[in-house]
Design a protein around this motif. Sequence first.
Motif: not given
Length: 156
Positions: A104-114
């Motif tokens: 399960v990957m937490l979408r909001d715990c990754t770099n959203s501006s990459e």
Amino acid sequence: MKIVYFFNAIYGVGGPNDVTTKIHGLDFLENSWKPLIPTFNPLIQPLDNEAIIPKSHKDGFNGTVLDYYLKTWNIDTLITVGFHLKSCLFHTCVGARHHNYRVVMLRDCTNSSEFPDTVDDKNPEGGWLRFVFLRIYETDIGFTSTSYDLKRALLN
């Protein structure tokens, strides 16, 4: 909940004879190799009882003891967070799937501006390329969630 931290050891983790230095064209380090001691942001500093694993590949399972640790802890589900969805996080999640873990990957715990050239204010994921990456992830690798939804599910 067990937490595992990774740090990039692109110069190799095994001293001057580590083949990683040769692969990355870093032969000049043979006589000057020093072990890398990672530094972490104080907000996410590992506790003394948390694993810190050096890696020299995008996939955190490749050439590390991660699978051994997880199996000895009887873990079958991973909740993943990280900086780059398109790089280390993505490849480690693929590696987890290949080692038969539920991911399960937490979408909001990754770099959203990459993916800055694909940003679209109308897209809830932040941009069309990020949207595509997340759909590929959900189709072929595992599940995604937000940290809020995960916290809510764990409390119920």
